[in-house]
Scaffold this motif. Structure first.
Motif, short mmCIF file in Angstrom:
data_model
loop_
_atom_site.label_atom_id
_atom_site.label_comp_id
_atom_site.label_asym_id
_atom_site.label_seq_id
_atom_site.Cartn_x
_atom_site.Cartn_y
_atom_site.Cartn_z
N ASN A 73 0.85 -1.19 0.00
CA ASN A 73 0.00 0.00 0.00
C ASN A 73 0.88 1.24 0.00
O ASN A 73 1.87 1.31 0.73
N VAL B 96 1.59 4.95 1.03
CA VAL B 96 1.16 5.78 2.15
C VAL B 96 1.85 7.14 2.10
O VAL B 96 2.86 7.33 1.43
N THR C 167 -7.44 7.71 6.91
CA THR C 167 -7.13 6.81 8.02
C THR C 167 -5.69 6.97 8.50
O THR C 167 -4.76 7.02 7.69
N THR D 168 -0.26 8.17 7.03
CA THR D 168 -1.68 8.02 6.69
C THR D 168 -1.83 7.35 5.33
O THR D 168 -0.88 7.30 4.55
N GLU D 169 -3.01 6.85 5.08
CA GLU D 169 -3.28 6.25 3.77
C GLU D 169 -3.17 7.32 2.68
O GLU D 169 -3.41 8.51 2.93
N LYS D 170 -2.80 6.90 1.48
CA LYS D 170 -2.70 7.81 0.35
C LYS D 170 -3.87 7.58 -0.59
O LYS D 170 -4.22 6.45 -0.90
N SER D 171 -4.47 8.66 -1.06
CA SER D 171 -5.54 8.55 -2.05
C SER D 171 -4.91 8.38 -3.43
O SER D 171 -4.10 9.21 -3.85
N SER D 172 -5.26 7.30 -4.12
CA SER D 172 -4.57 6.92 -5.36
C SER D 172 -4.72 7.92 -6.49
O SER D 172 -3.93 7.96 -7.42
N ASP E 192 -9.84 8.63 -4.31
CA ASP E 192 -9.36 7.27 -4.56
C ASP E 192 -9.57 6.89 -6.02
O ASP E 192 -9.95 7.71 -6.85
N ILE F 185 -2.40 5.49 9.95
CA ILE F 185 -1.76 4.17 9.96
C ILE F 185 -0.75 4.06 11.10
O ILE F 185 -0.62 3.03 11.75
#
Length: 319
Positions: free
Chosen positions: A30, A32, A66, A81-85, A144, A68
Protein backbone atom coordinates in the motif's frame (compact mmCIF):
# COMPACT_ATOMS: atom_id res chain seq x y z
CA UNK A 1 5.50 15.04 2.77
CA UNK A 2 6.86 11.75 1.41
CA UNK A 3 5.34 8.83 -0.50
CA UNK A 4 6.39 5.23 0.02
CA UNK A 5 5.09 1.68 -0.31
CA UNK A 6 4.63 -0.47 2.76
CA UNK A 7 4.71 -4.24 2.46
CA UNK A 8 2.58 -6.16 4.94
CA UNK A 9 1.01 -9.54 5.50
CA UNK A 10 -2.68 -10.35 5.34
CA UNK A 11 -3.82 -9.16 8.74
CA UNK A 12 -7.45 -9.12 7.62
CA UNK A 13 -7.52 -12.93 7.55
CA UNK A 14 -4.94 -14.12 10.14
CA UNK A 15 -6.29 -17.69 10.25
CA UNK A 16 -5.15 -18.19 6.65
CA UNK A 17 -1.47 -17.62 7.55
CA UNK A 18 -1.20 -19.68 10.74
CA UNK A 19 1.61 -22.21 10.59
CA UNK A 20 3.01 -20.80 7.32
CA UNK A 21 6.53 -19.44 7.17
CA UNK A 22 6.67 -15.71 6.56
CA UNK A 23 9.11 -16.27 3.71
CA UNK A 24 6.38 -18.15 1.84
CA UNK A 25 3.72 -15.53 2.35
CA UNK A 26 2.98 -13.00 -0.34
CA UNK A 27 2.99 -9.39 0.74
CA UNK A 28 0.41 -6.74 0.05
CA UNK A 29 1.66 -3.27 -0.79
CA UNK A 30 0.00 0.00 0.00
CA UNK A 31 1.25 3.47 -0.85
CA UNK A 32 1.16 5.78 2.15
CA UNK A 33 1.86 9.40 2.99
CA UNK A 34 4.61 10.10 5.49
CA UNK A 35 4.15 13.59 6.87
CA UNK A 36 7.20 14.87 8.70
CA UNK A 37 6.88 17.92 10.89
CA UNK A 38 10.00 20.07 10.91
CA UNK A 39 12.39 19.72 13.85
CA UNK A 40 11.04 21.91 16.60
CA UNK A 41 12.09 25.53 16.32
CA UNK A 42 9.18 26.80 18.35
CA UNK A 43 6.03 25.31 19.82
CA UNK A 44 3.95 25.74 16.66
CA UNK A 45 5.12 22.63 14.78
CA UNK A 46 4.65 20.43 17.84
CA UNK A 47 1.17 21.87 18.40
CA UNK A 48 0.20 21.19 14.76
CA UNK A 49 1.48 17.62 14.99
CA UNK A 50 -0.38 16.73 18.17
CA UNK A 51 -3.57 18.41 16.96
CA UNK A 52 -3.62 16.31 13.79
CA UNK A 53 -2.66 13.17 15.71
CA UNK A 54 -5.48 13.70 18.22
CA UNK A 55 -8.01 14.21 15.43
CA UNK A 56 -6.98 11.20 13.34
CA UNK A 57 -6.82 8.98 16.42
CA UNK A 58 -10.32 9.96 17.53
CA UNK A 59 -12.31 9.97 14.28
CA UNK A 60 -13.47 7.01 12.26
CA UNK A 61 -15.38 7.73 9.08
CA UNK A 62 -15.18 6.35 5.54
CA UNK A 63 -14.82 9.89 4.16
CA UNK A 64 -11.93 10.84 6.47
CA UNK A 65 -8.36 9.70 5.83
CA UNK A 66 -7.13 6.81 8.02
CA UNK A 67 -4.18 7.08 10.41
CA UNK A 68 -1.76 4.17 9.96
CA UNK A 69 0.94 5.11 12.45
CA UNK A 70 3.01 7.87 14.02
CA UNK A 71 6.43 8.52 15.51
CA UNK A 72 7.51 10.75 18.41
CA UNK A 73 11.22 10.32 18.98
CA UNK A 74 13.61 13.07 19.98
CA UNK A 75 12.84 16.03 17.75
CA UNK A 76 11.11 13.86 15.13
CA UNK A 77 7.34 14.12 14.69
CA UNK A 78 5.92 11.90 11.92
CA UNK A 79 2.43 10.85 10.85
CA UNK A 80 1.71 7.99 8.45
CA UNK A 81 -1.68 8.02 6.69
CA UNK A 82 -3.28 6.25 3.77
CA UNK A 83 -2.70 7.81 0.35
CA UNK A 84 -5.54 8.55 -2.05
CA UNK A 85 -4.57 6.92 -5.36
CA UNK A 86 -5.99 9.73 -7.52
CA UNK A 87 -4.23 12.50 -5.64
CA UNK A 88 -6.13 15.53 -4.41
CA UNK A 89 -9.05 17.42 -5.89
CA UNK A 90 -6.80 20.50 -5.97
CA UNK A 91 -4.38 18.79 -8.35
CA UNK A 92 -7.26 17.48 -10.47
CA UNK A 93 -8.61 21.02 -10.90
CA UNK A 94 -5.33 21.90 -12.57
CA UNK A 95 -5.50 18.93 -14.95
CA UNK A 96 -7.87 19.26 -17.91
CA UNK A 97 -7.78 15.54 -18.71
CA UNK A 98 -8.68 14.57 -15.15
CA UNK A 99 -11.55 17.05 -15.00
CA UNK A 100 -12.82 15.74 -18.33
CA UNK A 101 -13.30 12.33 -16.66
CA UNK A 102 -15.51 13.87 -14.00
CA UNK A 103 -19.13 13.62 -15.07
CA UNK A 104 -21.70 15.70 -13.22
CA UNK A 105 -22.69 12.64 -11.21
CA UNK A 106 -19.08 12.09 -10.10
CA UNK A 107 -18.71 15.75 -9.19
CA UNK A 108 -21.87 15.58 -7.09
CA UNK A 109 -20.62 12.47 -5.31
CA UNK A 110 -17.29 14.13 -4.44
CA UNK A 111 -19.26 16.98 -2.86
CA UNK A 112 -21.51 14.53 -1.03
CA UNK A 113 -18.49 12.65 0.35
CA UNK A 114 -17.02 15.90 1.65
CA UNK A 115 -20.38 16.94 3.12
CA UNK A 116 -20.69 13.59 4.91
CA UNK A 117 -17.23 14.07 6.47
CA UNK A 118 -17.91 17.62 7.65
CA UNK A 119 -21.38 16.75 8.91
CA UNK A 120 -19.77 13.97 10.97
CA UNK A 121 -17.18 16.34 12.42
CA UNK A 122 -19.79 19.01 13.18
CA UNK A 123 -22.59 16.86 14.59
CA UNK A 124 -21.95 13.11 14.82
CA UNK A 125 -18.71 12.54 16.73
CA UNK A 126 -18.64 10.36 19.83
CA UNK A 127 -19.16 11.85 23.31
CA UNK A 128 -20.98 14.83 21.76
CA UNK A 129 -17.69 16.38 20.73
CA UNK A 130 -17.66 18.87 17.89
CA UNK A 131 -14.82 19.73 15.60
CA UNK A 132 -14.19 22.49 13.08
CA UNK A 133 -11.69 21.62 10.35
CA UNK A 134 -10.94 25.32 9.64
CA UNK A 135 -8.74 24.67 6.58
CA UNK A 136 -11.04 23.27 3.89
CA UNK A 137 -9.91 23.71 0.28
CA UNK A 138 -9.65 21.31 -2.71
CA UNK A 139 -6.21 20.10 -1.60
CA UNK A 140 -7.84 18.69 1.55
CA UNK A 141 -9.97 16.35 -0.61
CA UNK A 142 -8.10 13.11 -1.37
CA UNK A 143 -9.59 11.07 -4.24
CA UNK A 144 -9.36 7.27 -4.56
CA UNK A 145 -9.39 5.18 -7.74
CA UNK A 146 -13.19 5.45 -7.90
CA UNK A 147 -13.13 9.23 -7.33
CA UNK A 148 -14.51 8.86 -3.83
CA UNK A 149 -13.35 11.69 -1.57
CA UNK A 150 -11.74 11.66 1.87
CA UNK A 151 -10.98 14.76 3.94
CA UNK A 152 -7.39 15.05 5.19
CA UNK A 153 -4.91 17.47 6.84
CA UNK A 154 -6.27 18.30 10.30
CA UNK A 155 -3.34 20.21 11.80
CA UNK A 156 -5.41 23.41 12.15
CA UNK A 157 -8.56 21.69 13.43
CA UNK A 158 -10.28 22.95 16.58
CA UNK A 159 -12.13 20.74 19.08
CA UNK A 160 -15.06 22.20 20.98
CA UNK A 161 -16.27 20.32 24.08
CA UNK A 162 -20.03 19.74 24.55
CA UNK A 163 -20.46 22.51 27.13
CA UNK A 164 -18.72 25.19 25.09
CA UNK A 165 -20.51 27.77 22.98
CA UNK A 166 -20.71 26.87 19.31
CA UNK A 167 -17.70 29.00 18.36
CA UNK A 168 -14.05 29.56 19.20
CA UNK A 169 -11.93 32.69 19.24
CA UNK A 170 -9.08 31.63 17.00
CA UNK A 171 -7.00 34.31 15.34
CA UNK A 172 -4.57 33.28 12.61
CA UNK A 173 -1.76 35.27 11.09
CA UNK A 174 -1.66 33.23 7.86
CA UNK A 175 -3.94 31.14 5.67
CA UNK A 176 -2.98 28.43 3.21
CA UNK A 177 -5.61 29.69 0.78
CA UNK A 178 -7.05 33.16 1.24
CA UNK A 179 -9.78 32.42 -1.32
CA UNK A 180 -11.38 29.77 0.93
CA UNK A 181 -11.36 31.68 4.24
CA UNK A 182 -14.65 32.71 5.83
CA UNK A 183 -14.58 36.53 5.62
CA UNK A 184 -16.36 36.93 8.97
CA UNK A 185 -13.84 34.63 10.66
CA UNK A 186 -10.94 36.54 9.08
CA UNK A 187 -12.40 39.81 10.34
CA UNK A 188 -13.51 38.87 13.86
CA UNK A 189 -11.47 35.77 14.73
CA UNK A 190 -14.71 33.91 15.56
CA UNK A 191 -14.37 30.41 14.15
CA UNK A 192 -17.67 28.53 13.78
CA UNK A 193 -18.99 25.50 11.96
CA UNK A 194 -20.32 27.96 9.39
CA UNK A 195 -16.69 28.84 8.61
CA UNK A 196 -16.24 25.30 7.27
CA UNK A 197 -19.51 25.69 5.38
CA UNK A 198 -18.18 28.78 3.61
CA UNK A 199 -14.95 27.04 2.59
CA UNK A 200 -16.91 24.02 1.41
CA UNK A 201 -19.12 26.28 -0.71
CA UNK A 202 -16.03 27.62 -2.46
CA UNK A 203 -14.94 24.05 -3.21
CA UNK A 204 -18.40 23.33 -4.64
CA UNK A 205 -18.02 26.23 -7.07
CA UNK A 206 -14.53 25.02 -7.99
CA UNK A 207 -15.93 21.59 -8.83
CA UNK A 208 -18.67 23.21 -10.90
CA UNK A 209 -16.26 25.49 -12.77
CA UNK A 210 -13.34 23.07 -13.10
CA UNK A 211 -10.80 25.64 -11.87
CA UNK A 212 -9.15 26.66 -8.61
CA UNK A 213 -10.71 29.67 -6.86
CA UNK A 214 -7.59 31.80 -7.35
CA UNK A 215 -7.29 31.14 -11.07
CA UNK A 216 -6.23 34.19 -13.08
CA UNK A 217 -9.44 34.02 -15.11
CA UNK A 218 -11.35 35.04 -11.93
CA UNK A 219 -8.74 37.41 -10.53
CA UNK A 220 -9.02 39.51 -13.68
CA UNK A 221 -12.66 40.11 -12.72
CA UNK A 222 -12.25 40.39 -8.94
CA UNK A 223 -9.34 40.29 -6.50
CA UNK A 224 -11.52 38.06 -4.31
CA UNK A 225 -11.46 35.32 -6.94
CA UNK A 226 -14.12 32.78 -7.82
CA UNK A 227 -16.50 33.46 -4.91
CA UNK A 228 -17.13 37.08 -5.84
CA UNK A 229 -17.46 36.23 -9.55
CA UNK A 230 -19.87 33.36 -8.89
CA UNK A 231 -22.02 35.52 -6.59
CA UNK A 232 -22.31 38.19 -9.27
CA UNK A 233 -23.18 35.67 -11.96
CA UNK A 234 -25.74 33.96 -9.75
CA UNK A 235 -27.42 37.30 -9.03
CA UNK A 236 -27.42 38.18 -12.73
CA UNK A 237 -28.73 34.78 -13.78
CA UNK A 238 -25.60 34.13 -15.85
CA UNK A 239 -24.02 31.30 -13.86
CA UNK A 240 -23.74 29.22 -17.02
CA UNK A 241 -20.96 31.61 -18.10
CA UNK A 242 -18.58 30.23 -15.46
CA UNK A 243 -19.50 26.52 -15.62
CA UNK A 244 -16.70 24.20 -16.73
CA UNK A 245 -16.87 24.37 -20.56
CA UNK A 246 -16.72 20.57 -20.79
CA UNK A 247 -19.72 20.22 -18.47
CA UNK A 248 -21.51 23.13 -20.11
CA UNK A 249 -21.16 21.58 -23.57
CA UNK A 250 -22.50 18.24 -22.37
CA UNK A 251 -25.42 19.96 -20.61
CA UNK A 252 -26.39 22.17 -23.59
CA UNK A 253 -29.67 21.58 -25.38
CA UNK A 254 -28.17 20.52 -28.70
CA UNK A 255 -25.54 18.13 -27.38
CA UNK A 256 -27.08 17.13 -24.06
CA UNK A 257 -25.86 13.82 -22.67
CA UNK A 258 -27.72 12.93 -19.46
CA UNK A 259 -24.99 10.45 -18.59
CA UNK A 260 -22.17 13.03 -18.70
CA UNK A 261 -24.07 16.31 -18.59
CA UNK A 262 -26.11 17.82 -15.76
CA UNK A 263 -29.84 17.58 -15.24
CA UNK A 264 -31.14 21.16 -14.99
CA UNK A 265 -33.02 20.58 -11.73
CA UNK A 266 -29.95 18.92 -10.24
CA UNK A 267 -27.77 21.83 -11.33
CA UNK A 268 -30.19 24.43 -9.96
CA UNK A 269 -30.35 22.77 -6.51
CA UNK A 270 -26.56 22.59 -6.43
CA UNK A 271 -26.13 26.25 -7.41
CA UNK A 272 -28.70 27.44 -4.90
CA UNK A 273 -27.13 25.70 -1.91
CA UNK A 274 -23.56 26.56 -2.99
CA UNK A 275 -24.52 30.23 -3.18
CA UNK A 276 -26.02 30.05 0.34
CA UNK A 277 -22.81 28.46 1.65
CA UNK A 278 -20.69 31.43 0.56
CA UNK A 279 -22.96 34.09 2.07
CA UNK A 280 -20.96 36.97 3.59
CA UNK A 281 -22.12 36.42 7.17
CA UNK A 282 -22.13 33.21 9.19
CA UNK A 283 -25.79 33.42 10.23
CA UNK A 284 -26.90 33.40 6.57
CA UNK A 285 -25.28 30.07 5.80
CA UNK A 286 -26.93 26.63 6.04
CA UNK A 287 -25.68 23.84 8.30
CA UNK A 288 -23.78 20.92 6.78
CA UNK A 289 -26.86 18.80 7.44
CA UNK A 290 -28.87 21.03 5.11
CA UNK A 291 -26.07 21.11 2.53
CA UNK A 292 -25.79 17.31 2.56
CA UNK A 293 -29.57 16.94 2.19
CA UNK A 294 -29.65 19.29 -0.81
CA UNK A 295 -26.70 17.60 -2.51
CA UNK A 296 -28.32 14.19 -2.13
CA UNK A 297 -31.51 15.64 -3.57
CA UNK A 298 -29.53 16.97 -6.55
CA UNK A 299 -28.03 13.51 -7.04
CA UNK A 300 -31.49 11.91 -7.06
CA UNK A 301 -32.58 14.21 -9.91
CA UNK A 302 -29.38 13.42 -11.83
CA UNK A 303 -29.51 9.65 -11.37
CA UNK A 304 -33.24 9.52 -12.19
CA UNK A 305 -32.58 11.34 -15.47
CA UNK A 306 -29.76 8.95 -16.37
CA UNK A 307 -31.91 5.89 -15.55
CA UNK A 308 -34.76 7.27 -17.67
CA UNK A 309 -32.37 7.84 -20.57
CA UNK A 310 -30.97 4.31 -20.34
CA UNK A 311 -34.48 2.83 -20.24
CA UNK A 312 -35.37 4.72 -23.40
CA UNK A 313 -32.21 3.54 -25.14
CA UNK A 314 -32.78 -0.08 -24.13
CA UNK A 315 -36.42 0.18 -25.23
CA UNK A 316 -35.37 1.47 -28.65
CA UNK A 317 -32.85 -1.37 -29.03
CA UNK A 318 -35.35 -4.05 -28.03
CA UNK A 319 -38.04 -2.69 -30.32
Amino acid sequence: MYLTELGHFNKENPSSIEGISKSKLSKRHNTVFIKRFLPIVDELEEELFFTELEVLASVKHHNIVTLIGFCVEGFERILVTEKSSNGSLGHSLGNVKKMHNLTWEKRLKICIDGAHALNYLHYEMADKKMMIHSDIDPFRFGLDENWRAKIEDFELAVFLPPNQKDEALCRRTYYKSMYHVDPEYAKTGKLKRESDVYSFGVVMFEILCGRNAGDQIYLKQSEKGLVHVSRQNFSNGTTEDIIDPILKEETGKKSYSPIRGANKDSLYIFLKVANRCVAETQDQRPTMKVVLNQLEKALVFQVSQVCLCLCVIIGCILS
